[in-house]
Motif scaffolding. Structure first.
Motif, short mmCIF file in Angstrom:
data_model
loop_
_atom_site.label_atom_id
_atom_site.label_comp_id
_atom_site.label_asym_id
_atom_site.label_seq_id
_atom_site.Cartn_x
_atom_site.Cartn_y
_atom_site.Cartn_z
N HIS A 134 0.99 -1.19 -0.08
CA HIS A 134 0.10 -0.21 -0.04
C HIS A 134 1.06 1.32 -0.17
CE1 HIS A 134 -4.12 -1.61 0.17
NE2 HIS A 134 -3.48 -2.83 0.78
N PHE A 135 2.08 1.25 0.69
CA PHE A 135 2.94 2.37 0.57
C PHE A 135 3.24 2.55 -0.92
CE2 PHE A 135 4.28 2.37 5.18
CZ PHE A 135 3.87 3.62 5.45
N ASN A 136 3.53 1.57 -1.55
CA ASN A 136 4.04 1.62 -3.17
C ASN A 136 3.05 1.98 -3.90
OD1 ASN A 136 6.74 0.96 -2.90
ND2 ASN A 136 6.06 -1.59 -2.59
N LEU A 137 1.78 1.61 -3.68
CA LEU A 137 0.45 2.16 -4.35
C LEU A 137 0.35 3.69 -4.18
CD1 LEU A 137 -2.18 -0.90 -4.01
CD2 LEU A 137 -1.04 -0.20 -6.18
N ALA A 138 0.65 4.01 -3.00
CA ALA A 138 0.39 5.29 -2.36
C ALA A 138 1.38 6.16 -3.73
CB ALA A 138 0.65 5.53 -0.91
N ILE A 139 2.61 5.75 -3.33
CA ILE A 139 3.78 6.34 -4.30
C ILE A 139 3.11 6.60 -5.66
CG2 ILE A 139 6.02 6.26 -5.09
CD1 ILE A 139 6.73 5.19 -2.18
N LYS A 140 2.87 5.47 -6.30
CA LYS A 140 2.50 5.53 -7.53
C LYS A 140 1.34 6.27 -7.92
CE LYS A 140 0.02 2.31 -10.89
NZ LYS A 140 -0.70 0.89 -10.98
N HIS A 141 0.27 6.49 -7.11
CA HIS A 141 -1.02 7.20 -7.49
C HIS A 141 -0.51 8.86 -7.21
CE1 HIS A 141 -3.67 4.32 -8.70
NE2 HIS A 141 -3.33 3.45 -7.54
N MET A 142 0.33 8.97 -6.33
CA MET A 142 0.61 10.60 -5.91
C MET A 142 1.52 11.05 -6.97
SD MET A 142 0.67 10.79 -1.74
CE MET A 142 1.72 9.52 -1.31
N HIS A 143 2.43 10.12 -7.44
CA HIS A 143 3.32 10.66 -8.62
C HIS A 143 2.36 11.01 -9.79
CE1 HIS A 143 7.59 10.52 -7.98
NE2 HIS A 143 7.56 9.36 -7.13
#
Length: 329
Positions: free
Chosen positions: A257-266
């Motif tokens: 979920h941290f990686n998904l957060a980074i992906k979508h915020m980017h």
């Protein structure tokens, strides 16, 4: 003679405005909200003439009974059963019901059951019918921070809201709004919806997981909206962060979920929109930085620290071994 006719029309229009009786129909979505109904609705009676309640078909407590106890013989109201499919669609359904049952009202107020009004600040006579929306102040659950909300509208047919989570008005990108002195307080109580569905509170891990399920619908219906990109990113971050705070043992799930957060915020930062809230762009920069600190830098730091400690242990062990060899030789 023409001047006299114009003057007469102006005077008649002015008289009509001053003689107009403002009345508000309030809409609420309810699920297991008997506690808030009995606590807050009696305070609203002083300023609200009509009520429309959308009661979730999954409600298990005596919400409907509480409505009757508070309002019977005091105010006109309608109870409408509905099946929840997202906040925006439900709010739109409540606005449609308000127009259907109480078109005579001059204004409609979209409210939550946990809003406690400052009764002395609310005066319907101060509203007009020329603005589209009227901005009021909400004190957040923490009791300190506040936000402004435009969910008090001039009543008309066709009012809508959009998004399945963090719903917003869908009455055009630009609309006329007027400020008011109206104040409400958002107060979370035991025995209400947050507790009955197992979320505990609005910032618990189960609540964030529920939010992600609603955002999945927004990704389907509003895939290109900055609103969707923003909330998908920050909610993944909030869920992962809360899992860590709760001592969740599944590191793989947290990092997912941290990686998904980074992906979508980017994606939110790299995209360009015709219309957007700049506050969201600044907000996502801040949350993205925090996420990198938590998910990336902290992980690298932890591995590096463990490696340095291991090397330091090897160094100390080597020195001790050399000393012992010299001492016993």
């Amino acid at each position: 003679m023409a001047y006299l006719l114009v003057l007469a029309i102006l005077l008649l229009s002015t008289a009509t405005v001053f003689c107009q009786h403002n009345s508000i129909v309030m809409t609420m979505m309810l699920r297991d909200e008997a506690v808030n109904i009995r606590t807050n609705i009696p305070l609203w009676v002083a300023s609200i003439e009509y009520f429309v309640f959308l009661v979730d078909h999954r409600t298990k407590d005596d919400t409907v009974k509480a409505i009757g106890e508070v309002l019977d013989g005091k105010r006109q109201y309608k109870v409408v059963s509905y099946e929840f499919n997202g906040f925006g669609p439900a709010r739109t359904e409540s606005l449609e019901a308000a127009w259907k049952y109480y078109p005579m009202a001059t204004h409609v107020w979209i409210a939550d059951p946990d809003w406690k009004p400052e009764v002395d600040t609310i005066d319907a006579s101060t509203l007009n019918v020329y603005a589209d929306a009227f901005r009021f102040k909400i004190y957040d659950r923490n009791g300190f921070s506040t936000r402004r909300c435009d969910w008090l509208l001039t009543h008309r047919e066709g009012l809508k809201m959009k998004y399945h989570l963090h719903e917003v008005l869908d009455i055009g990108e630009t609309y006329k709004h007027m400020g008011t002195d109206f104040v409400v307080h958002e107060i979370e109580k035991e025995g209400t919806w947050h507790a009955t569905v197992g979320h505990g509170n609005s910032m618990s891990a189960p609540r964030y997981l529920f939010d992600l399920s609603m955002l999945a619908k927004d990704q389907e219906f509003y895939p290109d909206a900055p609103h969707t990109h923003y909330y998908v990113g920050v909610t993944h971050e909030a869920y992962a962060d809360q899992l860590l705070k709760d001592g969740h043992a599944d590191d793989e799930l947290v990092m997912k979920h941290f990686n998904l957060a980074i992906k979508h915020m980017h994606h939110r930062l790299a995209s360009h929109y015709e219309v957007e809230f700049l506050e969201e762009r600044w907000g996502v920069m801040m949350v993205l930085g925090q996420t990198y600190m938590r998910a990336k830098v902290s992980l690298v730091f932890s591995v590096t620290l463990i490696l340095l400690l291991f090397l330091r242990w090897c160094e100390i062990s080597f020195i001790v071994m050399c000393y012992m060899n010299c001492f016993y030789s």
